[in-house]
Motif scaffolding. Structure first.
Motif, PDB file in Angstrom:
ATOM      1  N   PHE A  94       0.832  -1.078   0.084  1.00 43.79           N
ATOM      2  CA  PHE A  94      -0.030   0.078   0.034  1.00 43.79           C
ATOM      3  C   PHE A  94       0.784   1.193  -0.034  1.00 43.79           C
ATOM      4  N   THR A  95       0.457   2.199  -0.814  1.00 43.50           N
ATOM      5  CA  THR A  95       1.470   3.307  -0.937  1.00 43.50           C
ATOM      6  C   THR A  95       0.645   4.858  -0.721  1.00 43.50           C
ATOM      7  N   GLY A  96      -0.829   4.686  -0.602  1.00 44.44           N
ATOM      8  CA  GLY A  96      -1.572   5.924  -0.466  1.00 44.44           C
ATOM      9  C   GLY A  96      -2.834   5.714  -0.872  1.00 44.44           C
ATOM     10  N   SER A  97      -3.812   6.866  -0.501  1.00 49.76           N
ATOM     11  CA  SER A  97      -5.098   6.861  -0.936  1.00 49.76           C
ATOM     12  C   SER A  97      -5.493   8.256  -1.077  1.00 49.76           C
ATOM     13  N   ALA A  98      -6.481   8.604  -2.081  1.00 50.02           N
ATOM     14  CA  ALA A  98      -6.956  10.111  -2.079  1.00 50.02           C
ATOM     15  C   ALA A  98      -8.509   9.978  -2.414  1.00 50.02           C
ATOM     16  N   ASP A  99      -9.163  11.309  -2.191  1.00 45.32           N
ATOM     17  CA  ASP A  99     -10.516  11.451  -2.904  1.00 45.32           C
ATOM     18  C   ASP A  99     -10.186  12.491  -3.707  1.00 45.32           C
ATOM     19  N   HIS A 100     -10.344  12.064  -5.088  1.00 45.41           N
ATOM     20  CA  HIS A 100     -10.034  13.148  -6.235  1.00 45.41           C
ATOM     21  C   HIS A 100     -11.250  13.917  -6.791  1.00 45.41           C
ATOM     22  N   VAL A 136     -13.789  13.391  -8.468  1.00 47.88           N
ATOM     23  CA  VAL A 136     -14.439  12.576  -9.440  1.00 47.88           C
ATOM     24  C   VAL A 136     -14.215  11.052  -8.914  1.00 47.88           C
ATOM     25  N   SER A 137     -13.392  10.717  -8.082  1.00 41.16           N
ATOM     26  CA  SER A 137     -13.348   9.384  -7.653  1.00 41.16           C
ATOM     27  C   SER A 137     -12.717   9.113  -6.317  1.00 41.16           C
ATOM     28  N   GLN A 138     -12.599   7.776  -5.852  1.00 38.98           N
ATOM     29  CA  GLN A 138     -12.024   7.653  -4.654  1.00 38.98           C
ATOM     30  C   GLN A 138     -11.085   6.610  -5.107  1.00 38.98           C
ATOM     31  N   ALA A 139      -9.645   6.744  -4.758  1.00 41.73           N
ATOM     32  CA  ALA A 139      -8.697   5.936  -5.017  1.00 41.73           C
ATOM     33  C   ALA A 139      -7.496   5.422  -4.118  1.00 41.73           C
ATOM     34  N   PHE A 140      -6.975   4.095  -4.243  1.00 45.22           N
ATOM     35  CA  PHE A 140      -6.404   3.766  -3.407  1.00 45.22           C
ATOM     36  C   PHE A 140      -4.792   3.099  -4.237  1.00 45.22           C
ATOM     37  N   TYR A 141      -3.856   3.277  -3.898  1.00 44.16           N
ATOM     38  CA  TYR A 141      -2.533   3.117  -4.490  1.00 44.16           C
ATOM     39  C   TYR A 141      -1.913   1.851  -3.916  1.00 44.16           C
ATOM     40  N   PHE A 142      -1.162   1.078  -4.873  1.00 38.94           N
ATOM     41  CA  PHE A 142      -0.631   0.027  -4.307  1.00 38.94           C
ATOM     42  C   PHE A 142       0.779  -0.329  -5.400  1.00 38.94           C
ATOM     43  N   THR A 143       1.624  -0.895  -4.887  1.00 46.97           N
ATOM     44  CA  THR A 143       2.930  -1.119  -5.782  1.00 46.97           C
ATOM     45  C   THR A 143       3.067  -2.770  -5.818  1.00 46.97           C
ATOM     46  N   SER A 182     -17.319  18.480 -12.085  1.00 46.54           N
ATOM     47  CA  SER A 182     -17.568  19.656 -12.317  1.00 46.54           C
ATOM     48  C   SER A 182     -16.406  20.126 -13.192  1.00 46.54           C
ATOM     49  N   TRP A 183     -16.776  20.577 -14.383  1.00 47.01           N
ATOM     50  CA  TRP A 183     -16.185  21.046 -15.282  1.00 47.01           C
ATOM     51  C   TRP A 183     -16.116  22.479 -15.490  1.00 47.01           C
ATOM     52  N   ALA A 184     -14.775  23.152 -16.137  1.00 46.85           N
ATOM     53  CA  ALA A 184     -14.802  24.459 -16.464  1.00 46.85           C
ATOM     54  C   ALA A 184     -13.817  24.551 -17.419  1.00 46.85           C
ATOM     55  N   HIS A 185     -14.433  25.505 -18.574  1.00 42.30           N
ATOM     56  CA  HIS A 185     -13.769  25.652 -19.921  1.00 42.30           C
ATOM     57  C   HIS A 185     -12.859  24.337 -20.261  1.00 42.30           C
ATOM     58  N   GLY A 186     -13.742  23.375 -20.219  1.00 43.95           N
ATOM     59  CA  GLY A 186     -13.264  21.972 -20.703  1.00 43.95           C
ATOM     60  C   GLY A 186     -12.220  21.086 -20.097  1.00 43.95           C
ATOM     61  N   GLN A 187     -12.106  21.681 -18.598  1.00 40.23           N
ATOM     62  CA  GLN A 187     -11.325  20.983 -17.834  1.00 40.23           C
ATOM     63  C   GLN A 187     -11.990  20.562 -16.509  1.00 40.23           C
ATOM     64  N   VAL A 188     -11.750  19.250 -16.276  1.00 44.34           N
ATOM     65  CA  VAL A 188     -12.181  18.705 -15.062  1.00 44.34           C
ATOM     66  C   VAL A 188     -11.826  19.077 -13.827  1.00 44.34           C
ATOM     67  N   GLU A 189     -12.603  19.419 -12.714  1.00 43.63           N
ATOM     68  CA  GLU A 189     -11.996  19.765 -11.412  1.00 43.63           C
ATOM     69  C   GLU A 189     -11.522  18.443 -10.712  1.00 43.63           C
ATOM     70  N   MET A 190     -10.415  18.264 -10.390  1.00 41.68           N
ATOM     71  CA  MET A 190      -9.929  17.116  -9.498  1.00 41.68           C
ATOM     72  C   MET A 190      -9.079  17.867  -8.338  1.00 41.68           C
ATOM     73  N   ALA A 191      -8.945  16.982  -7.557  1.00 41.56           N
ATOM     74  CA  ALA A 191      -7.991  17.472  -6.360  1.00 41.56           C
ATOM     75  C   ALA A 191      -7.413  16.190  -5.709  1.00 41.56           C
ATOM     76  N   THR A 192      -6.589  16.500  -4.526  1.00 42.62           N
ATOM     77  CA  THR A 192      -6.188  15.141  -3.767  1.00 42.62           C
ATOM     78  C   THR A 192      -6.470  15.576  -2.264  1.00 42.62           C
ATOM     79  N   LEU A 193      -7.694  14.908  -1.920  1.00 46.59           N
ATOM     80  CA  LEU A 193      -8.022  15.172  -0.639  1.00 46.59           C
ATOM     81  C   LEU A 193      -7.901  13.954   0.198  1.00 46.59           C
ATOM     82  N   ALA A 194      -7.628  13.868   1.475  1.00 46.15           N
ATOM     83  CA  ALA A 194      -7.336  12.870   2.222  1.00 46.15           C
ATOM     84  C   ALA A 194      -8.551  11.831   2.270  1.00 46.15           C
TER      85      ALA A 194
END
Length: 278
Positions: A90-96, A98-105, A124-136
């Motif tokens: 396990f290497t990490g996790s984030a709420d983006h 648009v999605s909820q994600a968990f990371y591994f190697t 959410s979209w603005a000017h053709g760009q999707v709103e994404m973030a890296t939240l806990a």
């Protein structure tokens, strides 16, 4: 997106990891080639290549293969499976957003993302760009909220697909010129000189390219790791149009009548095919 092919040094160990931890099924095995997936859908193809060395540090190649699950319960079952069987991967996790994600190697250093998408009406979209973030996103809280008894007893139930593929590249402007201007994806998120997300059909991203671990890298040498990225088009007309497009830009291709293959500027092998009839 179609299946991602990985060249691996220890085939048995990698089959066991993707089957027992990631909860994929062994769909078929023919000598050095093992196809892992869900139902009848290939997700990861493991190609035994013990003669190859590990990739050089900070080289281009695979950042991660992202496996998309239909429900949070199915995602929780897979995350719980990896966490209990191979917690050290396990290497990490984030709420983006648009999605909820968990990371591994995986055991040979290939990145994996396991994720679930929120409904498109919540993006959410603005000017053709999707709103994404890296939240806990606390994996223990997520598992506690969404893991079911069925998920514990049968973690491989339900469908999954390759949702997107994220590559490590040498620089973003060259990636944009190839994947957007030539290949024809639409840019959906830009992160300055460090990352670019692209998609088709209004998805948040089918592919991404970043320089976080590979800035300035050149063409890959043949090594373990990423073997091939498959892109699936809905019909033969699209494949024909892409063939003409790549020829127009002078990009060398491999065409067998069913698939179109080519390399990106870093030697990552891309194969485009049409979807099989339903």
């Amino acid at each position: 997106m179609g299946a991602v092919t990985l060249r691996v040094g220890n085939l048995d160990r990698m089959i066991a990891y993707y089957r027992d931890a990631v909860t994929l099924s062994l769909l078929s095995q023919d000598g050095p080639l093992a196809v892992m997936g869900r139902g009848t859908t290939p997700i990861v193809i493991l190609q035994h290549a013990p003669e190859l060395a590990a990739p050089e540090p900070r080289s281009s190649g695979l950042f991660h293969t992202a496996i998309l699950f239909e429900t949070q319960a199915q995602l929780a079952a897979a995350v719980y499976s990896v966490a209990t069987k191979h917690p050290g991967t396990f290497t990490g996790s984030a709420d983006h957003l648009v999605s909820q994600a968990f990371y591994f190697t995986d055991p040979e250093g290939n990145g994996i993302e396991l994720y679930w998408d929120r409904d498109r009406t919540e993006w959410s979209w603005a000017h053709g760009q999707v709103e994404m973030a890296t939240l806990a996103l606390d994996p223990n809280v997520f598992i506690g909220e969404h893991l079911t008894e069925e998920g514990v007893s049968d973690p491989g139930a339900g469908n999954a697909i390759v949702g997107h593929v994220h590559l490590s590249v040498g620089d973003v402007p060259t990636a944009r010129a190839f994947y957007v201007d030539r290949l024809g994806f639409e840019a959906t998120a830009n992160f300055g000189p460090s990352a670019l997300f692209v998609s088709a059909g209004g998805y948040h991203h089918h592919m991404a390219m970043n320089t976080w671990n590979s800035a300035g890298s050149g063409r890959r040498r043949l090594a373990l790791g990423l073997g091939e990225v498959d892109i699936v088009l809905p019909g033969a007309d699209g494949l024909g149009a892409l063939t003409e497009r790549m020829s127009h830009f002078g990009i060398a291709t491999r065409h067998d009548g069913q698939t179109l293959g080519f390399d990106d500027p870093w030697g990552n092998q891309i194969v485009v095919r049409t979807a099989l009839p339903a």
